[in-house]
Enzyme design. Structure first.
Site, short mmCIF file in Angstrom:
data_model
loop_
_atom_site.label_atom_id
_atom_site.label_comp_id
_atom_site.label_asym_id
_atom_site.label_seq_id
_atom_site.Cartn_x
_atom_site.Cartn_y
_atom_site.Cartn_z
N SER A 295 -36.37 -9.04 3.45
CA SER A 295 -37.53 -8.38 2.85
C SER A 295 -37.33 -6.88 2.89
CB SER A 295 -38.81 -8.73 3.60
OG SER A 295 -39.87 -7.92 3.16
N TYR B 162 -43.45 -8.40 11.18
CA TYR B 162 -42.70 -9.13 10.15
C TYR B 162 -41.43 -8.36 9.80
CZ TYR B 162 -41.85 -11.24 5.52
OH TYR B 162 -41.31 -11.87 4.44
#
Lengths: 246, 442
Positions: free
Chosen positions: A138, A151
């Site tokens: 990501s 995250y």
């Protein structure tokens, strides 16, 4: 040429789009995910769409044993051209900052377990001397930001691991690639306001993955303009960056 | 994961004339939908790809369930053509898989960007109504998620009443979750198309007479800007599937997209007239007999994405009526005269014939007669008054209006169009509603 593909986390929107892309080419697939009923539905869908064969593996990827399970999947296919790691949980940052048990669980799912699968995949591909490991990272892993750094930290860790695996595999004929998608329009992001050119459809990311399976890497932004955006974000001086709410 | 609902101002129907806030949730799969439905009994309406023109696909007082992620094929038998799939699957995706294997949807609307569920909910029709009837005639089974009965499977045999209420039932008998459909065998993915000039309305009836029995697909395009002796000037197209050449996958070939709403002056009497003349000339410049891929025959408008933005910020109304064969000729002429005088209307005017095959739904629109469909940009009161004049013609001819296209019909027109409406309502899912239903006072 028909391919053999293993998809871990087969029910995410990007994984479904990728599986369908290969199914339409007549590929043989093994797909692993937790929810057995939805996995069976997807397997039937892929068969109608042209997959030569689909084997569903209902298992919890966060707690399974990659060293045993992955070779089992590959043996069923008779080799493999692509192993895609596409699972992950979108961490609730606010909750993770106070509920430390939750934070640890998220880090385990998004980094520790994914790393286990990646290491097992590298061993398998190295032994084959061909094939690609493609992992969904990501852009959140590029710089720690207040809105999603738990995250982001897991994805950053995974990124370094894949980079290292790519280095290790380089002389062997096998490859490892990290894909860094930006915003993807999926049910997982349904709670966010959307629209505009920054949002990509899962089918577009699937095409990037399929391309990455044969060439390029080791780090690919999807779509590619995110490389520039993230370059700017990484280069922003802390004094300036800390005044934003990103 | 629990289903999240977002307040949205950008969820519009195809006509873009109804603005307002809608609450939209998008279940990732059937499990998530069922989990939500097990605990939430609140007002809801399924949404597909948003191709309904008016307010039959909106529900401001409830929640819209975006069904497009429920798009799994369940099974397809390439020997028999029987297909089962989740209701959010689009005809576009369906055809990409089945057409190369020699199977086509038995009935298709003018766009392939509709879902199976939407096609059932409006019991859609195509250019082959005389041969195949409506979409619903080919549906063999449905699974329905109702707020009062849970997930149920119905067939025309097991529950004929609920089935007849659901086909054409505008999604009001429960969320349609799966559809079993009998596809039609094709020997080629091309059609042999004949393009013929229409000098006026009489030509249409003459050509219809000699074409309906010999050609599966028939449709007329009419230049609605013409008046007097040229009333009904247009182009007649008739086609049959090619019987040789094999089946090949047809790509998207997505053309340009209209990136923003056109300014309101873009479409006026002059531009409409010029466009129509040019369009007719281009159509008739084609060889009289040509072999065309199915996409070019059935879905020419899909080539321009978001063409509905052509009508500007205020959007448009589509007006689709059917008038019986008996007296239909006069009614069509009356409507075209009213439209021609108004200088309104659109470049996209379609005249088709409905045959004798009965529609299966209590609220199915197709019935024997002629069906005229065209768009009117939304100019407020002036447009409403014009459409009311057309209503009077349809009413006198004992015709009907099509709810999937409608955003303004008066309640008495709905009652006249659908005499079985009260019976239909006894099968409605108590939790399902729509802005259309609210507007009809039901």
């Amino acid at each position: 040429m028909a391919k053999q593909v293993i998809i871990l986390g087969g029910l995410s929107a990007v994984a479904v789009a990728t599986a369908r892309l290969y199914a339409a080419q007549g590929a043989t697939l093994a797909i692993a995910a937790r929810r057995e009923d939805e996995l069976e539905l997807l397997a039937a869908d892929l068969r109608v769409r042209g997959a030569a064969a689909v084997t569903p593996f209902a298992l919890d990827l966060a707690t399974a044993d990659p060293g045993a399970d992955l070779p089992r999947m590959a043996a069923g296919l008779g080799g493999c051209d692509l192993i895609l790691i596409a699972y992950g949980a979108l961490t609730d940052q606010a909750r993770g900052e106070t509920d430390l048990g939750y934070a640890a669980e998220q880090l385990t799912t998004n980094f520790t377990s994914a790393a286990g699968w990646a290491l097992a995949a590298a061993n398998l591909l190295e032994a084959q001397g061909q094939g690609a490991l493609v992992v969904l990272g990501s852009v959140a892993g590029d710089r720690g930001r207040r809105s999603n750094f738990i995250y982001g930290a897991a994805k950053a860790g995974l990124g370094v691991l894949i980079q290292g695996l790519a280095h290790r595999l380089a002389p062997t004929g096998a490859r490892a690639v990290l894909i860094k998608p930006g915003f993807i329009d999926t049910p997982m992001t349904a709670h966010l306001a959307k629209g505009g050119p920054l949002w990509a459809q899962p089918e577009a990311i699937a095409k990037v993955i399929a391309k990455a399976a044969t060439a390029g890497g080791p780090i690919i932004y999807a779509p590619s303009f995110w490389r520039l955006i993230l370059l700017a974000i990484r280069l922003a001086p802390a004094g300036l960056f800390h005044r934003t709410r990103l | 994961m629990t289903l999240v609902f977002q307040p949205r101002d950008d969820v519009l129907s195809w006509g873009r004339a109804h603005r307002g806030r809608q609450s939209l949730g998008r279940p990732a799969d059937a499990s998530e939908l069922r989990a939500w439905a097990a605990v939430d009994k609140g007002p809801r309406l399924a949404r597909g790809l948003g191709r309904s023109y008016g307010d039959s696909g909106l529900h401001a007082e409830g929640r819209l369930i975006d069904m497009t992620c429920l798009d799994r094929f369940r099974s397809f038998d390439a020997m028999t053509g029987l297909l089962r799939a989740q209701a959010g699957l689009s005809l576009d995706t369906l055809l990409k898989v089945t057409a190369p294997q020699g199977w086509f949807v038995p009935v298709t609307p003018g766009t392939r960007h509709v879902t199976l569920g939407g096609a059932v909910a409006h019991d859609v029709h195509g250019k082959n109504h005389s041969w195949a009837g409506t979409f619903g005639r080919h549906v063999r089974a449905l699974s329905l998620l109702r707020s009062d009965r849970g997930l149920i499977e119905i067939t025309p045999q097991s529950d004929p009443e609920l089935f007849a209420a659901t086909v054409g039932g505008m999604g009001l008998t429960g969320l349609i979750v799966e559809v079993t459909l009998q596809l039609t065998a094709i020997a080629s993915t091309d059609l042999v198309v004949e393009t013929l000039p229409l000098g006026g309305l009489d030509d249409f009836f003459a050509l219809n007479l000699q074409s309906l029995e010999r050609f599966e697909q028939t449709v007329a395009w009419i230049d609605c800007a013409q008046r007097g002796s040229k009333l009904g000037l247009g182009v007649y197209t008739r086609a049959n599937w090619a019987t040789d050449g094999g089946c090949v996958a047809q790509g998207d070939r997505r053309g340009p997209s209209l990136p923003f709403e056109a300014p309101s002056f873009a479409l006026n009497r002059v531009s409409l007239s010029l466009f129509n003349q040019a369009y007719r000339a281009v159509q008739l410049a084609r060889p009289r007999r040509a072999r065309l891929a199915y996409g070019d025959v059935f879905y020419p408008l899909d080539a321009v994405q978001n063409w509905n933005r052509l009508y500007g910020r205020s959007g448009f109304y589509q007006y689709q009526s059917v008038v019986p064969h008996q007296g239909g000729r006069e009614a069509l002429a009356d409507m075209l005269r009213i439209i021609g005088r108004s200088g309104e209307g659109s470049p996209l005017v379609v005249l088709k014939t409905f045959g004798a095959l009965a529609s299966p739904g209590m609220l199915s629109f197709p019935r024997p007669g002629y069906t005229l469909a065209l768009d009117f940009r939304n100019r407020g009161q002036a447009t409403q008054a014009l459409l009311a004049r057309l209503d009077a013609v349809v009413r006198a001819a004992k015709g009907a209006l099509y709810p999937a296209k409608d955003g303004r019909m008066p309640r008495d027109m709905f009652a006249l169009s659908f005499p079985q409406a009260q019976r239909f309502l006894t099968y409605r899912d108590p939790a399902c509603g729509s802005d259309f239903l609210t507007r009809m006072g039901l």
